[in-house]
Design an enzyme around this catalytic site. Structure first.
Site, PDB file in Angstrom:
ATOM      1  N   ARG A  76       0.838  -1.192   0.000  1.00 32.00           N
ATOM      2  CA  ARG A  76       0.000   0.000   0.000  1.00 32.00           C
ATOM      3  C   ARG A  76       0.876   1.247   0.000  1.00 32.00           C
ATOM      4  NH1 ARG A  76      -1.807   0.741   4.324  1.00 32.00           N
ATOM      5  NH2 ARG A  76      -1.244  -1.089   5.533  1.00 32.00           N
ATOM      6  N   TYR A 204      -1.502  -3.508  -6.850  1.00 30.73           N
ATOM      7  CA  TYR A 204      -1.328  -4.185  -5.565  1.00 30.73           C
ATOM      8  C   TYR A 204      -2.630  -4.226  -4.759  1.00 30.73           C
ATOM      9  CZ  TYR A 204      -0.313  -5.235  -0.821  1.00 30.73           C
ATOM     10  OH  TYR A 204      -0.390  -5.809   0.416  1.00 30.73           O
ATOM     11  N   LYS A 213      -9.579  -2.215   1.517  1.00 28.42           N
ATOM     12  CA  LYS A 213      -9.221  -1.076   2.373  1.00 28.42           C
ATOM     13  C   LYS A 213      -9.995   0.188   1.974  1.00 28.42           C
ATOM     14  CE  LYS A 213      -6.175  -3.522   4.536  1.00 28.42           C
ATOM     15  NZ  LYS A 213      -6.461  -3.969   5.909  1.00 28.42           N
ATOM     16  N   HIS A 233     -10.680  -2.172  11.718  1.00 29.15           N
ATOM     17  CA  HIS A 233      -9.608  -3.017  11.170  1.00 29.15           C
ATOM     18  C   HIS A 233      -9.356  -4.135  12.177  1.00 29.15           C
ATOM     19  CE1 HIS A 233      -5.163  -3.105   9.580  1.00 29.15           C
ATOM     20  NE2 HIS A 233      -5.915  -3.943   8.920  1.00 29.15           N
ATOM     21  N   SER A 255      -1.342  -3.683  10.361  1.00 28.97           N
ATOM     22  CA  SER A 255      -1.064  -4.641   9.289  1.00 28.97           C
ATOM     23  C   SER A 255       0.178  -5.478   9.611  1.00 28.97           C
ATOM     24  CB  SER A 255      -0.804  -3.880   7.987  1.00 28.97           C
ATOM     25  OG  SER A 255      -1.828  -2.946   7.772  1.00 28.97           O
ATOM     26  N   CYS A 257       0.748  -7.829  11.791  1.00 24.34           N
ATOM     27  CA  CYS A 257       1.066  -8.069  13.204  1.00 24.34           C
ATOM     28  C   CYS A 257       0.378  -9.326  13.720  1.00 24.34           C
ATOM     29  CB  CYS A 257       0.639  -6.883  14.056  1.00 24.34           C
ATOM     30  SG  CYS A 257       1.705  -5.457  13.886  1.00 24.34           S
ATOM     31  N   ASP A 284      -9.513  -9.544   9.091  1.00 27.08           N
ATOM     32  CA  ASP A 284      -8.989  -8.202   8.808  1.00 27.08           C
ATOM     33  C   ASP A 284      -9.975  -7.063   9.078  1.00 27.08           C
ATOM     34  OD1 ASP A 284      -6.772  -6.645   7.885  1.00 27.08           O
ATOM     35  OD2 ASP A 284      -7.793  -6.331   5.974  1.00 27.08           O
ATOM     36  N   ARG A 374       1.781 -12.289  -0.594  1.00 27.60           N
ATOM     37  CA  ARG A 374       0.438 -12.566  -0.076  1.00 27.60           C
ATOM     38  C   ARG A 374      -0.171 -13.826  -0.667  1.00 27.60           C
ATOM     39  NH1 ARG A 374      -1.973  -8.496   3.481  1.00 27.60           N
ATOM     40  NH2 ARG A 374      -0.402  -6.874   3.574  1.00 27.60           N
TER      41      ARG A 374
HETATM   42  C1  OXD Z   1      -3.160  -4.558   5.435  1.00 30.67           C
HETATM   43  C2  OXD Z   1      -3.828  -5.715   4.787  1.00 30.67           C
HETATM   44  O1  OXD Z   1      -2.210  -3.997   4.871  1.00 30.67           O
HETATM   45  O2  OXD Z   1      -4.700  -6.296   5.447  1.00 30.67           O
HETATM   46  O3  OXD Z   1      -3.586  -4.187   6.541  1.00 30.67           O
HETATM   47  O4  OXD Z   1      -3.530  -6.043   3.634  1.00 30.67           O
HETATM   48 MN    MN Z   2      -5.292  -5.201   7.210  1.00 26.31          MN
END
Ligand code: OXD
Ligand code: MN
Length: 591
Positions: A76, A204, A213, A233, A255, A257, A284, A374
């Site tokens: 991102r 992306y 998002k 989130h 993100s 974590c 998420d 991913r």
């Molecule tokens: C983020 C995702 O970047 O979930 O938070 O992809």
């Molecule tokens: Mn996320």
């Protein structure tokens, strides 16, 4: 490829918009997506033929593909992401802002003729179970078949969503083009007042799969505020105890974590023997709304997982690993000699090709998979996916958890004394940055409720919105803070994490049920270690002290920083939150 013919009798808002976009972007073809298998097969065949997708080992990973993105387009781009409200203060210091007219002008010149020679896909989608009153719909127009294939996994995409849009008459408009993938011609613009997104120059995930998002967080945050719900989130998981009772927990982490790992946690053996079970609702995003009984009910607006691959292993997340053995799109992972996907932390094999497609061997000094590589997979592939994930009314939330990546100061877990304190705990969250966004990794930044990159309006108003849920008749969840990432003097993590996080969840649920004590401190209620089941966990004296104690001087200085942070929002910051910060600062000063 199937041509889906719409049955609408007249040029409604959607037809009108599609026409306008087509006139601007000048695609060769327009394809309305119906979400069918036939359509998907045709898209996959086309992407295999032009190299957008590479087929992986059919024996070990049936129907799975690798996509290699442009090497400059791997995360991102927060510095190129804008919230375009008429009044700059509505976007707040937490967002980059541009005047809507200027942003529209700029985007218009980028989109002009950008789809020449390409197909323009019209992708109707629903965020959330198709029949849920909590769900919201959108339409993404894109020139990327990779985006279409991912949206099909991540949302309820196609004919059913279109039918709902036609019924409801409202939807979020998302316009996307990969452009030339030039980082200097890349922008992700949000127009919340018009429920609109325009994204150019990136393929992306978070920049291009606009349902995720851009819609389900940034635009939905506006819808949530207006309509009286919470857009977060957060992962959502169910915890069933040996008595067969299930509590649902929603947890916010920045993100990369470990949200996916926690959402799919497998309890330690002793717990499993006793009958504890975890089920996954989402990993998420969480949309929560008060029900008639005053409790908050949550749905996961997504239908799939767009998870971080590195670190996913049999040890860290067996459920995720089982989910991605088939029907998965991998992005920017490495490949083994027998064409299997591979990433750092998976196992001891050495891949032969890195994420850029270059030869790789054991002498290489760079990671083989991109740190933000991913997997995209349907939630239905996950062994722990909850049957209640599709419940139209959502699941009742018993506890909300905030967590950051903090090497020092922050203990393993504490409980907020009440809702207002909990909102401050969320607002004050800090975390060290990760590879999910471009920029330096490992720098501590404030990331309130893990929404820093995703709240589509002024954080001060967002905190006020949170506070507004505390009203007569509300039966709000308890709020906790966790830190799985505390390190010792030697730099090692002090808490084993992963499945052992179950022990912390159990303590939280005991608190919810009023069945465990706690030590009251100015920062919140800490567990007495005797109240946490540590059977089978070896902790050094240093670990015990740092995980379960609190450092008053360190917290006094933390609260000074939190005060400075809240001041950045000026007069809009709710008095109740400033007051809470002052109260705790005072308590810390008197010991
Ligand atoms: C983020 C995702 O970047 O979930 O938070 O992809
Ligand atoms: Mn996320």
């Amino acid at each position: 490829m199937s041509e889906y013919k719409r049955s609408a009798s007249s040029l409604d808002a959607l037809n009108q918009w599609v026409l306008e976009v087509a006139q601007l972007a000048k695609p060769d073809r327009i394809h309305w997506c119906d979400g069918s298998d036939v359509e998907n097969d045709a898209l996959v065949a086309q992407m295999l033929a032009d190299g957008t997708l590479i087929k992986l080992n059919e024996r070990t990973h049936p129907d799975s593909y690798l996509h290699r993105s442009h090497p400059d387009d791997v995360a991102r781009v927060e510095h190129l992401t804008f919230v375009c409200t008429s009044d700059r203060d509505d976007a707040g210091p937490n967002n980059h802002w541009m005047a809507p007219d200027q942003a529209r002008q700029q985007m218009k010149s980028l989109f002009d003729g950008c789809m020449k020679g390409r197909t323009m896909y019209v992708v109707p989608y629903c965020m959330g179970p198709i029949d849920s009153p909590l769900s919201r719909c959108g339409v993404e127009i894109t020139d990327s078949p990779y985006v279409v294939a991912n949206m099909r996994i991540m949302t309820r995409m196609g004919a059913a969503a279109l039918a709902r849009i036609e019924r409801e008459g409202s939807f979020v408009k998302g316009l996307h083009s990969t452009g030339e993938l030039d980082p200097d011609r890349r922008f992700i613009m949000h127009f919340p007042e018009d429920l609109e997104i325009q994204s150019f120059g990136s393929g992306y995930g978070g920049n291009a799969l606009l349902g995720k998002k851009c819609h389900a967080l940034r635009i939905a945050s506006h819808q949530a505020r207006k309509e009286g719900w919470l857009d977060e989130h957060m992962l959502i998981l169910g915890i069933e105890n040996p008595k067969g009772e299930t509590h649902y927990v929603a947890a916010a982490f920045p993100s990369a974590c470990g949200k996916t790992n926690l959402a799919m946690l497998i309890p330690p053996e002793g717990y499993r023997k006793d009958g504890w079970k975890i089920s996954t609702i989402g990993d998420d995003i969480c949309w929560m709304r008060p029900g008639k009984d005053g409790r908050l009910y949550a749905i996961n607006p997504e239908a799939g997982f767009f998870g971080v691959a590195p670190g996913t292993s049999e040890k860290s997340n067996p459920n995720a690993l089982a989910s991605i053995q088939q029907n998965t799109i991998f992005t920017n992972v490495a490949v083994t000699d027998d064409n299997q996907p591979w990433w750092e932390g998976l196992d001891k094999r050495v891949p032969v090709t890195d994420w850029k497609g270059n030869a790789y061997d054991a002498s290489a000094t760079h990671p083989a998979a991109h740190p933000n590589s991913r997997f995209t997979v349907s939630a239905k592939e996950c062994p722990s996916y909850s049957p209640h994930a599709e419940d139209a009314q959502g699941v009742p939330i018993s506890a909300i958890v905030f967590g950051g990546r903090r090497a020092s100061l922050v203990p393993l877990v504490f409980e907020a004394r009440d809702w207002t304190h909990g909102v401050l705990v969320g607002a004050a969250m800090g975390s060290e940055t990760t590879a999910a966004a471009t920029g330096a990794v490992g720098v501590m930044r404030r990331d309130p409720m893990a929404m820093k990159p995703f709240c589509g309006y002024n954080f001060a108003d967002y905190f006020d919105h949170w506070l507004s849920f505390d009203k007569p008749g509300a039966k709000l969840p308890k709020i906790f803070h966790v830190n799985w990432f505390r390190k010792g003097e030697g730099g090692d993590f002090l808490w084993p994490g992963f499945g052992d996080n179950m022990r912390v969840l159990e303590w939280m649920l005991k608190r919810v049920d009023g069945a465990a004590g706690a030590v009251e401190t100015p920062i919140g209620n800490l567990p007495d270690p005797v109240d946490i089941n540590l059977d089978g966990v070896e902790l050094t004296a240093e670990a015990r002290e740092k995980l379960f104690g609190y450092d008053r001087a360190g917290w006094a200085s933390e609260f000074e920083h939190i005060g400075e942070y809240l001041q950045e929002y000026g007069a809009r910051m709710p008095d109740a939150l400033n007051g809470e910060q002052t109260r705790i600062t005072h308590e810390l000063s008197i010991g």
